[in-house]
Motif scaffolding. Sequence first.
Motif, PDB file in Angstrom:
ATOM      1  N   UNK A 276       0.971  -1.319  -0.077  1.00 36.08           N
ATOM      2  CA  UNK A 276      -0.195   0.253  -0.071  1.00 36.08           C
ATOM      3  C   UNK A 276       0.984   1.366   0.291  1.00 36.08           C
ATOM      4  N   UNK A 277       2.145   1.180   0.482  1.00 35.13           N
ATOM      5  CA  UNK A 277       2.539   2.104   0.820  1.00 35.13           C
ATOM      6  C   UNK A 277       3.193   2.527  -0.416  1.00 35.13           C
TER       7      UNK A 277
ATOM      8  N   UNK B 293      -9.127   1.551  -0.003  1.00 38.47           N
ATOM      9  CA  UNK B 293      -8.863   1.690  -1.696  1.00 38.47           C
ATOM     10  C   UNK B 293      -8.051   1.418  -2.024  1.00 38.47           C
ATOM     11  N   UNK B 294      -7.293   2.033  -1.952  1.00 43.83           N
ATOM     12  CA  UNK B 294      -6.043   1.129  -1.999  1.00 43.83           C
ATOM     13  C   UNK B 294      -5.647  -0.520  -2.152  1.00 43.83           C
ATOM     14  N   UNK B 295      -5.539  -0.712  -0.925  1.00 44.68           N
ATOM     15  CA  UNK B 295      -5.777  -2.278  -1.086  1.00 44.68           C
ATOM     16  C   UNK B 295      -7.057  -2.717  -1.490  1.00 44.68           C
TER      17      UNK B 295
ATOM     18  N   UNK C 225      -8.775   4.941 -12.761  1.00 45.00           N
ATOM     19  CA  UNK C 225     -10.253   4.611 -14.225  1.00 45.00           C
ATOM     20  C   UNK C 225     -11.392   4.302 -12.750  1.00 45.00           C
ATOM     21  N   UNK C 226     -11.702   4.671 -11.976  1.00 40.34           N
ATOM     22  CA  UNK C 226     -12.271   4.653 -11.266  1.00 40.34           C
ATOM     23  C   UNK C 226     -13.337   3.669 -11.242  1.00 40.34           C
TER      24      UNK C 226
ATOM     25  N   UNK D 217       1.359  -2.444  -9.707  1.00 40.34           N
ATOM     26  CA  UNK D 217       1.626  -0.908  -9.700  1.00 40.34           C
ATOM     27  C   UNK D 217       1.652  -0.079 -10.571  1.00 40.34           C
ATOM     28  N   UNK D 218       1.477  -0.939 -11.588  1.00 38.02           N
ATOM     29  CA  UNK D 218       1.305   0.024 -12.456  1.00 38.02           C
ATOM     30  C   UNK D 218      -0.185  -0.016 -12.872  1.00 38.02           C
ATOM     31  N   UNK D 219      -0.473  -1.121 -12.565  1.00 40.89           N
ATOM     32  CA  UNK D 219      -2.153  -1.600 -13.396  1.00 40.89           C
ATOM     33  C   UNK D 219      -3.500  -1.333 -12.473  1.00 40.89           C
ATOM     34  N   UNK D 220      -2.847  -1.325 -10.507  1.00 41.59           N
ATOM     35  CA  UNK D 220      -3.371  -0.851  -9.845  1.00 41.59           C
ATOM     36  C   UNK D 220      -3.355   0.571  -9.765  1.00 41.59           C
TER      37      UNK D 220
END
Length: 205
Positions: free
Chosen positions: A16-17, A40-42, A168-169, A159-162
């Motif tokens: 996450x960080x 949300x990031x997770x 793109x929510x 990381x790139x895909x996340x």
Amino acid sequence: MMLVEVTAPATEALPVAGLRDHLRLGTGFGMAEDAAETAALAGFLRAAIATIEARTGKVLLARQFRLRLAAWRDPEGQPLPLAPVEAVERVEIADAAGAVTVVDPAGYRLVPDMQRPVLEPAGTFLPAVPLGGFAAITFRAGFGAAWPQVPADLAQAVLLLAARYHEDRSFEGSAGALPFGVSALIERWRSVRVLGGRGDPRGRA
């Protein structure tokens, strides 16, 4: 064949960080705001990990899976659909009435392979699966329990895909083709699927 993920990666194991730094997001807006953002990031990371794993057949963070089969693909060696496999923890045979027998671990062994690990019998054949019954293999797969154990190119692809999912929510367009950078990073890890034919379970013709 039915494959079930028995355990899921702990939130603490997710980068996450690292994603927050990649997105250049700030912190310290308040405990509630930070907690909501972390959740949300997770979620974006879990979605990205699932996509990368589905495309490559590689498990990034170690966890337990259970494979259920109506019959062995080959009684001389059953391929496992994920890699890398750390250990086969349990093999069970159930009859048509549902009575389950645990197979003695001395009767089988894991043949590790980064493309197609195989459960092989210690003798000639794996134990017979009764008509109407099933075999179940519980195994642990993954590069490791901590994110630094994930290969650098796969970690960067996540990381790139996340980050794309974060931007793109609505996830529009995310279910189709991967961004070129992500595809390039995972290309060398993609498995050659051999389960459809009757060739050697280790991938030989």
